[in-house]
Design a protein around this motif. Structure first.
Motif, PDB file in Angstrom:
ATOM      1  N   LEU A 182      -3.831  34.131 -16.873  1.00  0.00           N
ATOM      2  CA  LEU A 182      -3.144  34.730 -18.082  1.00  0.00           C
ATOM      3  C   LEU A 182      -3.007  33.547 -19.125  1.00  0.00           C
ATOM      4  O   LEU A 182      -3.210  33.759 -20.411  1.00  0.00           O
ATOM      5  N   LEU A 183      -2.655  32.587 -18.784  1.00  0.00           N
ATOM      6  CA  LEU A 183      -2.516  31.368 -19.342  1.00  0.00           C
ATOM      7  C   LEU A 183      -3.780  30.909 -20.191  1.00  0.00           C
ATOM      8  O   LEU A 183      -3.920  30.694 -21.316  1.00  0.00           O
ATOM      9  N   ALA A 184      -4.811  30.934 -19.458  1.00  0.00           N
ATOM     10  CA  ALA A 184      -6.082  30.742 -19.825  1.00  0.00           C
ATOM     11  C   ALA A 184      -6.619  31.714 -20.824  1.00  0.00           C
ATOM     12  O   ALA A 184      -7.145  31.443 -22.115  1.00  0.00           O
ATOM     13  N   ALA A 185      -6.351  33.001 -20.617  1.00  0.00           N
ATOM     14  CA  ALA A 185      -6.752  34.094 -21.437  1.00  0.00           C
ATOM     15  C   ALA A 185      -6.039  33.907 -22.957  1.00  0.00           C
ATOM     16  O   ALA A 185      -6.300  34.285 -24.072  1.00  0.00           O
ATOM     17  N   ALA A 186      -4.721  33.561 -22.908  1.00  0.00           N
ATOM     18  CA  ALA A 186      -4.064  33.178 -24.167  1.00  0.00           C
ATOM     19  C   ALA A 186      -4.184  31.858 -24.745  1.00  0.00           C
ATOM     20  O   ALA A 186      -3.707  31.492 -26.006  1.00  0.00           O
ATOM     21  N   GLY A 187      -4.936  30.887 -24.132  1.00  0.00           N
ATOM     22  CA  GLY A 187      -5.292  29.793 -24.627  1.00  0.00           C
ATOM     23  C   GLY A 187      -4.019  28.732 -24.558  1.00  0.00           C
ATOM     24  O   GLY A 187      -4.040  27.839 -25.268  1.00  0.00           O
ATOM     25  N   LEU A 188      -3.123  28.783 -23.412  1.00  0.00           N
ATOM     26  CA  LEU A 188      -2.052  28.235 -23.290  1.00  0.00           C
ATOM     27  C   LEU A 188      -2.052  27.372 -22.019  1.00  0.00           C
ATOM     28  O   LEU A 188      -3.158  27.480 -21.231  1.00  0.00           O
ATOM     29  N   SER A 189      -1.307  26.629 -21.827  1.00  0.00           N
ATOM     30  CA  SER A 189      -0.906  25.843 -20.579  1.00  0.00           C
ATOM     31  C   SER A 189       0.246  25.801 -19.803  1.00  0.00           C
ATOM     32  O   SER A 189       1.438  26.508 -20.586  1.00  0.00           O
ATOM     33  N   GLU A 190       0.688  25.208 -18.864  1.00  0.00           N
ATOM     34  CA  GLU A 190       1.810  25.362 -18.205  1.00  0.00           C
ATOM     35  C   GLU A 190       2.911  24.583 -18.829  1.00  0.00           C
ATOM     36  O   GLU A 190       4.176  24.759 -18.982  1.00  0.00           O
ATOM     37  N   ALA A 191       2.579  23.684 -19.866  1.00  0.00           N
ATOM     38  CA  ALA A 191       3.502  23.191 -20.694  1.00  0.00           C
ATOM     39  C   ALA A 191       4.027  24.079 -21.819  1.00  0.00           C
ATOM     40  O   ALA A 191       5.159  23.946 -22.393  1.00  0.00           O
ATOM     41  N   ASP A 192       3.564  25.158 -22.040  1.00  0.00           N
ATOM     42  CA  ASP A 192       3.959  26.300 -22.762  1.00  0.00           C
ATOM     43  C   ASP A 192       4.936  27.306 -22.435  1.00  0.00           C
ATOM     44  O   ASP A 192       5.583  28.090 -23.011  1.00  0.00           O
ATOM     45  N   VAL A 193       5.298  27.154 -20.971  1.00  0.00           N
ATOM     46  CA  VAL A 193       6.061  28.201 -20.331  1.00  0.00           C
ATOM     47  C   VAL A 193       7.689  27.883 -20.862  1.00  0.00           C
ATOM     48  O   VAL A 193       7.798  26.718 -21.154  1.00  0.00           O
ATOM     49  N   PRO A 194       8.519  28.921 -20.776  1.00  0.00           N
ATOM     50  CA  PRO A 194       8.109  30.380 -20.385  1.00  0.00           C
ATOM     51  C   PRO A 194       7.124  31.074 -21.434  1.00  0.00           C
ATOM     52  O   PRO A 194       7.431  30.865 -22.601  1.00  0.00           O
ATOM     53  N   VAL A 195       6.128  31.752 -20.840  1.00  0.00           N
ATOM     54  CA  VAL A 195       5.463  32.537 -21.789  1.00  0.00           C
ATOM     55  C   VAL A 195       5.734  34.045 -21.430  1.00  0.00           C
ATOM     56  O   VAL A 195       5.760  34.487 -20.321  1.00  0.00           O
ATOM     57  N   VAL A 196       5.758  34.964 -22.508  1.00  0.00           N
ATOM     58  CA  VAL A 196       6.049  36.311 -22.026  1.00  0.00           C
ATOM     59  C   VAL A 196       4.870  36.906 -22.531  1.00  0.00           C
ATOM     60  O   VAL A 196       4.392  36.667 -23.798  1.00  0.00           O
ATOM     61  N   VAL A 197       3.917  37.810 -21.981  1.00  0.00           N
ATOM     62  CA  VAL A 197       2.889  38.581 -22.205  1.00  0.00           C
ATOM     63  C   VAL A 197       3.257  40.133 -22.368  1.00  0.00           C
ATOM     64  O   VAL A 197       3.707  40.547 -21.450  1.00  0.00           O
ATOM     65  N   THR A 198       3.221  40.574 -23.669  1.00  0.00           N
ATOM     66  CA  THR A 198       3.730  41.960 -23.807  1.00  0.00           C
ATOM     67  C   THR A 198       2.859  42.871 -23.447  1.00  0.00           C
ATOM     68  O   THR A 198       1.602  42.611 -23.245  1.00  0.00           O
ATOM     69  N   PRO A 199       3.133  44.164 -23.078  1.00  0.00           N
ATOM     70  CA  PRO A 199       2.139  45.336 -22.905  1.00  0.00           C
ATOM     71  C   PRO A 199       1.018  45.353 -23.849  1.00  0.00           C
ATOM     72  O   PRO A 199      -0.193  45.818 -23.330  1.00  0.00           O
ATOM     73  N   ASP A 200       1.070  45.125 -24.907  1.00  0.00           N
ATOM     74  CA  ASP A 200       0.075  45.346 -26.120  1.00  0.00           C
ATOM     75  C   ASP A 200      -0.756  44.085 -26.138  1.00  0.00           C
ATOM     76  O   ASP A 200      -1.407  43.734 -27.040  1.00  0.00           O
ATOM     77  N   GLY A 201      -0.486  42.888 -25.033  1.00  0.00           N
ATOM     78  CA  GLY A 201      -1.329  41.691 -25.173  1.00  0.00           C
ATOM     79  C   GLY A 201      -0.886  40.610 -25.906  1.00  0.00           C
ATOM     80  O   GLY A 201      -1.696  39.745 -26.046  1.00  0.00           O
ATOM     81  N   LYS A 202       0.252  40.721 -26.514  1.00  0.00           N
ATOM     82  CA  LYS A 202       0.779  39.534 -27.467  1.00  0.00           C
ATOM     83  C   LYS A 202       1.384  38.578 -26.448  1.00  0.00           C
ATOM     84  O   LYS A 202       2.088  38.728 -25.482  1.00  0.00           O
ATOM     85  N   SER A 203       1.174  37.376 -26.735  1.00  0.00           N
ATOM     86  CA  SER A 203       1.813  36.035 -26.079  1.00  0.00           C
ATOM     87  C   SER A 203       2.898  35.618 -26.930  1.00  0.00           C
ATOM     88  O   SER A 203       2.503  34.892 -27.780  1.00  0.00           O
ATOM     89  N   LEU A 204       4.239  35.423 -26.196  1.00  0.00           N
ATOM     90  CA  LEU A 204       5.329  34.957 -26.713  1.00  0.00           C
ATOM     91  C   LEU A 204       5.467  33.709 -26.117  1.00  0.00           C
ATOM     92  O   LEU A 204       5.872  33.626 -24.845  1.00  0.00           O
ATOM     93  N   VAL A 205       5.564  32.477 -26.588  1.00  0.00           N
ATOM     94  CA  VAL A 205       5.660  31.147 -26.297  1.00  0.00           C
ATOM     95  C   VAL A 205       7.195  30.761 -26.302  1.00  0.00           C
ATOM     96  O   VAL A 205       7.623  30.639 -27.596  1.00  0.00           O
ATOM     97  N   LYS A 206       7.824  30.537 -25.387  1.00  0.00           N
ATOM     98  CA  LYS A 206       9.278  30.059 -25.338  1.00  0.00           C
ATOM     99  C   LYS A 206      10.069  30.827 -26.248  1.00  0.00           C
ATOM    100  O   LYS A 206      10.698  30.592 -27.236  1.00  0.00           O
ATOM    101  N   PRO A 207       9.997  32.205 -26.076  1.00  0.00           N
ATOM    102  CA  PRO A 207      10.698  33.205 -27.036  1.00  0.00           C
ATOM    103  C   PRO A 207      11.998  33.267 -27.082  1.00  0.00           C
ATOM    104  O   PRO A 207      12.794  33.045 -26.182  1.00  0.00           O
TER     105      PRO A 207
END
Length: 553
Positions: A182-207
């Motif tokens: 999932l992180l790769a799909a969003a173009g993110l890394s472990e440094a960006d967590v917490p990451v929330v991936v919503t049901p419509d596919g949006k990635s929220l970084v440290k929301p």
């Protein structure tokens, strides 16, 4: 949920259209055909499908593509959908490469071009691959997914917010292969967590909580500027006021800073609430009350912090939010409840959310399996948590300052705790220090009778002490007692005199504060009974008094 996808990728537009046409003709009623004309665009499509929580059944990729050939594409595609079946489209001259790919990317089949007629050369192959995929499908479903670190306060805050607002989610640690995909799909890394991936596919970084509320379907914006009654706080008292206010035709808005339910919403089991002989969890009771309020037409606003209350005239009260906006209402019900008091011991503040938790934090229960956990507090909330965690932990230790639990805990809970062999009560015991690097690792406990201390190894401390009313924002506006609780009704009549600034020719109603038209209900009210049933009752009673107030205006 969308149909599973069959992905085709070929850099020749004519061939790409032909492949998609043949596949769609046979499988379009059951599968969604996704067509791409390069490996990069196909990977982008896979990322989007992955983030939406959808499935890919089969991928057909042409071998000879510039920049990224079919084998290279399938190798990267496996990171997103390892269970999808993989087919390489190849010319006769490339069969050696196709055979090598069977080992390199676990290729399921290769097809020679052209494959006319498809009924003989294409469809039997894809039929067999789909049958195999259906036997072991990718279990991905549209859902909210949270990716984070085990001992991370921000990660815990995200999970706690979603859980307390009854938003289903799946928790993935950063070292989980699915989290990596999932992180790769969003173009993110472990440094960006917490990451929330919503049901419509949006990635929220440290929301923030407001970000979360907006993306998981919680309402944050008022639909109107004026209401008959504005309820501040969505615990049992606030929910009770919202249900009765809306059911009786009042334009009602319920404003909550964090999550519905308050402290009661965190209770694992409430067994002394009228009408539930087998008990009910705080989350279940909260969900039923919330849905009931919404069904009657109440409006619920989440993640809205109220920072000010003003009297906007003889019949208007103004609530100001932290973002500078405001709403007005004829009346206000203060039902902000109380917060657990912070445990004043060195080392604990910096470990909050990383082994030290205030409240039950039921989301952490599975992580406590076969662990030693410590609970501070002797009231019902602590007892309910102890019973709940006893199903997971090896041993639950309850630390109380007094002689026993009799002073502040209901008898039914005391009797339950005595019958549970892995719960141990430690009287005259206090936490005086917490230590740990990435998370809590040990506690220093002190026996108040002897002054002796001892150190215990643990990663879990849950605190249920005291009650601090959430009324700082009412300074110089509403009369409060020395502890910050709102004074109401007859208690406002000092030596028979009405409170300063009182403008009405009558005395304050029973739950009315020192500002006419502003009522208090539940734990925030001075000298209230700290029980769920009484809070709900006061919420309902406040609405009855609001009717009397409005009729007199």
């Amino acid at each position: 949920m969308a149909n599973p996808a069959i992905l085709t990728v070929d850099d020749d537009p004519a061939v790409s259209r032909a492949v998609a046409r043949d596949v769609r003709r046979r499988y379009g009623d059951r599968y969604r055909v996704v067509r791409a004309e390069s490996g990069d665009s196909a990977l982008d499509a896979l990322r989007e499908i992955k983030l939406r929580g959808e499935q890919v059944a089969v991928m057909l990729a042409d071998y000879r593509m510039p920049h990224m050939n079919g084998i290279q594409f399938l190798e990267q595609a496996m990171e997103f959908f390892p269970l999808a079946r993989r087919v390489l489209l190849t010319a006769y001259a490339d069969t050696d490469a196709a055979i090598d790919a069977i080992n390199l990317v676990d290729l399921d089949h290769y097809l020679l071009k052209p494959w006319n007629p498809p009924e003989e050369k294409l469809y039997p192959v894809v039929d067999a691959l789909l049958d195999a995929w259906l036997a072991t499908p990718d279990t991905a479903v549209p859902e909210t997914r949270v990716i984070g670190n085990r001992w991370s306060a921000p990660s815990f805050a995200v999970r706690d917010f979603l859980a307390r607002n009854l938003v289903p989610y799946r928790w993935l640690l950063t070292d989980d292969p699915e989290a990596a995909r999932l992180l790769a799909a969003a173009g993110l890394s472990e440094a960006d967590v917490p990451v929330v991936v919503t049901p419509d596919g949006k990635s929220l970084v440290k929301p923030t909580e407001a970000d979360l509320a907006a993306h998981v379907g919680l309402s944050t914006t008022p639909a109107s500027e004026f209401y008959d009654v504005a309820v501040v706080g969505a615990g049992p008292a606030g929910l009770g006021a919202a249900v009765y206010g809306a059911s009786e035709g009042l334009r009602t808005v319920l404003v909550e800073q964090r999550a519905t339910g308050g402290q009661a919403g965190q209770s694992s089991r409430i067994e002394n609430y009228l009408g539930f002989p087998n008990g009910v969890s705080g989350a279940q009771l909260t969900d039923r009350a919330r849905r009931q309020a919404l069904r009657f037409g109440a409006e619920l606003l989440t993640t809205r912090e109220v920072i000010g209350l003003e009297g906007g005239g003889t019949t208007t009260r103004l609530l100001r939010f932290g973002d500078g906006t405001a709403i007005a209402a004829h009346t206000v019900v203060l039902a902000t409840g109380v917060s657990y008091r912070r445990l004043d011991a060195p080392g604990l503040d910096e470990l909050t959310g990383r082994g030290v938790f205030y409240g039950s934090a039921a989301t952490e229960a599975p992580g406590c399996t076969d662990q030693e956990i410590y609970i501070v507090g002797g009231a019902n909330s602590a007892g309910q948590a102890a019973v709940y965690f006893s199903h997971y932990a090896r041993r639950v230790h309850i630390l109380v300052r007094g002689d026993d639990l009799n002073r502040s805990m209901s008898r039914y809970l005391i009797d339950q705790i005595k019958e549970i062999p892995n719960i141990e009560v430690h009287p005259h015991t206090a936490v005086v220090r917490g230590e740990g690097a990435e998370h809590l690792e040990r506690l220093t406990l002190c026996d108040s009778r002897t002054g002796t201390t001892r150190t215990v190894e643990t990663s879990w401390l849950f605190v249920f002490i005291g009650a601090e009313p959430r009324t700082d924002w009412l300074d110089d506006v509403i009369a409060r007692d020395q502890h910050g609780f709102v004074i109401t009704g007859p208690d406002l009549l000092a030596e028979g005199r009405r409170p300063a600034g009182w403008t009405l020719p009558r005395d304050p109603y029973h739950l009315e504060s020192s500002m006419p038209g502003v009522f208090a209900a539940g734990d925030v009210r001075a000298d209230s009974v700290k029980r769920v049933a009484s809070a709900v009752g006061e919420g309902a009673m406040a609405v009855s008094l609001i009717h009397r107030y409005l009729e007199a205006q």
